[in-house]
Design a protein around this motif. Sequence first.
Motif, short mmCIF file in Angstrom:
data_model
loop_
_atom_site.label_atom_id
_atom_site.label_comp_id
_atom_site.label_asym_id
_atom_site.label_seq_id
_atom_site.Cartn_x
_atom_site.Cartn_y
_atom_site.Cartn_z
N UNK A 11 26.23 -61.19 22.29
CA UNK A 11 24.75 -60.25 22.58
C UNK A 11 24.05 -60.92 22.01
N UNK A 12 22.48 -61.30 22.67
CA UNK A 12 21.63 -61.02 21.65
C UNK A 12 20.70 -60.26 21.76
N UNK A 13 20.25 -59.74 20.68
CA UNK A 13 19.37 -57.92 20.36
C UNK A 13 18.54 -59.18 20.16
N UNK A 14 17.08 -58.30 19.84
CA UNK A 14 15.76 -59.09 19.12
C UNK A 14 16.21 -58.22 17.84
N UNK A 41 19.83 -59.39 25.62
CA UNK A 41 20.65 -59.99 26.56
C UNK A 41 22.10 -60.23 26.64
N UNK A 42 23.31 -59.92 26.98
CA UNK A 42 24.52 -59.28 26.64
C UNK A 42 25.53 -60.30 27.77
N UNK A 43 26.56 -61.07 27.79
CA UNK A 43 27.53 -60.92 29.05
C UNK A 43 28.64 -61.83 28.14
N UNK A 63 27.28 -59.96 32.49
CA UNK A 63 26.17 -59.74 31.77
C UNK A 63 24.68 -58.65 32.39
N UNK A 64 24.18 -58.79 31.03
CA UNK A 64 22.91 -57.18 31.34
C UNK A 64 21.81 -58.21 32.27
N UNK A 65 22.33 -59.13 32.50
CA UNK A 65 21.29 -59.79 33.52
C UNK A 65 22.48 -60.06 34.54
#
Length: 103
Positions: A11-14, A41-43, A63-65
């Motif tokens: 999980x990557x969150x700004x 983004x998360x995967x 993935x969220x993408x």
Amino acid sequence: MFGSDGRYSLVGVRANLPKFASGNRLLGTADENAGIAQGNVAHFGTYTVHTNAHVIVFHIQRSTFPNRAGDVQRRPFTIDGDRLAYVTPGRFGYGRPRLCGNE
């Protein structure tokens, strides 16, 4: 998170994601939703580590993408003590992050 069973979640969150004025994520405005979509983004899926090449290989299941589902991505890594670090070759929508574990 890397599991001993070969599965991972990322999980990557700004840090400065916008808050929803309504307080309800299902009622976000177009601008609020765009800010959120561009800031995270998360995967998850499975991973393998190629220690000699210093590469982690992610086999993305979901993935969220959604365009990334089914992708295989390779990430060079370094280990310093008990800290794992790697740099993504692409963008999360706000730069080229260096991801570190155990922070």
